[in-house]
Design a protein around this motif. Sequence first.
Motif, PDB file in Angstrom:
ATOM      1  N   GLN A 137     -26.663 -18.775  17.444  1.00  0.00           N
ATOM      2  CA  GLN A 137     -25.486 -18.924  16.586  1.00  0.00           C
ATOM      3  C   GLN A 137     -25.245 -20.392  16.252  1.00  0.00           C
ATOM      4  O   GLN A 137     -25.015 -20.739  15.089  1.00  0.00           O
ATOM      5  N   ILE A 138     -25.303 -21.250  17.267  1.00  0.00           N
ATOM      6  CA  ILE A 138     -25.067 -22.677  17.068  1.00  0.00           C
ATOM      7  C   ILE A 138     -26.145 -23.269  16.171  1.00  0.00           C
ATOM      8  O   ILE A 138     -25.852 -24.065  15.270  1.00  0.00           O
ATOM      9  N   ALA A 165     -27.490 -25.556  10.993  1.00  0.00           N
ATOM     10  CA  ALA A 165     -28.538 -25.618   9.966  1.00  0.00           C
ATOM     11  C   ALA A 165     -28.057 -25.153   8.595  1.00  0.00           C
ATOM     12  O   ALA A 165     -28.524 -25.649   7.573  1.00  0.00           O
ATOM     13  N   LYS A 166     -27.123 -24.200   8.545  1.00  0.00           N
ATOM     14  CA  LYS A 166     -26.764 -23.566   7.279  1.00  0.00           C
ATOM     15  C   LYS A 166     -25.326 -23.823   6.836  1.00  0.00           C
ATOM     16  O   LYS A 166     -24.805 -23.119   5.993  1.00  0.00           O
ATOM     17  N   SER A 167     -24.698 -24.819   7.409  1.00  0.00           N
ATOM     18  CA  SER A 167     -23.316 -25.115   7.029  1.00  0.00           C
ATOM     19  C   SER A 167     -23.170 -26.600   6.764  1.00  0.00           C
ATOM     20  O   SER A 167     -24.094 -27.377   6.969  1.00  0.00           O
ATOM     21  N   TYR A 227     -17.180 -27.254  10.947  1.00  0.00           N
ATOM     22  CA  TYR A 227     -18.194 -26.973   9.930  1.00  0.00           C
ATOM     23  C   TYR A 227     -17.601 -26.038   8.891  1.00  0.00           C
ATOM     24  O   TYR A 227     -16.710 -25.245   9.200  1.00  0.00           O
ATOM     25  N   ALA A 228     -18.111 -26.101   7.662  1.00  0.00           N
ATOM     26  CA  ALA A 228     -17.704 -25.184   6.601  1.00  0.00           C
ATOM     27  C   ALA A 228     -18.896 -24.328   6.216  1.00  0.00           C
ATOM     28  O   ALA A 228     -19.998 -24.839   5.984  1.00  0.00           O
ATOM     29  N   ILE A 229     -18.646 -23.018   6.163  1.00  0.00           N
ATOM     30  CA  ILE A 229     -19.659 -22.058   5.713  1.00  0.00           C
ATOM     31  C   ILE A 229     -18.974 -21.179   4.683  1.00  0.00           C
ATOM     32  O   ILE A 229     -18.139 -20.342   5.021  1.00  0.00           O
TER      33      ILE A 229
END
Length: 71
Positions: A8-9, A14-16, A32-34
């Motif tokens: 999850q981390i 990686a994707k946010s 973080y923003a996703i």
Amino acid sequence: MMLSQKEQIQTITAKSDFITTKYEHGVYFELYAIGLFFVEIEKEYSTKKILNVSIFATGRKLDRYAGELMF
């Protein structure tokens, strides 16, 4: 199948988009923003051990960062 905390981390980082870090009482919080959501990773300062992961769109948790966010 649910991802492990480590997976999850890794996915979050990686994707946010990293926003900021706050330090409070021996704990630091990474924001973080996703998409339309925020993820807060709470870590113990001395060991960097993950204490909590929170996902939210608005509310009191986001208020912690109000002075640092620029939209």
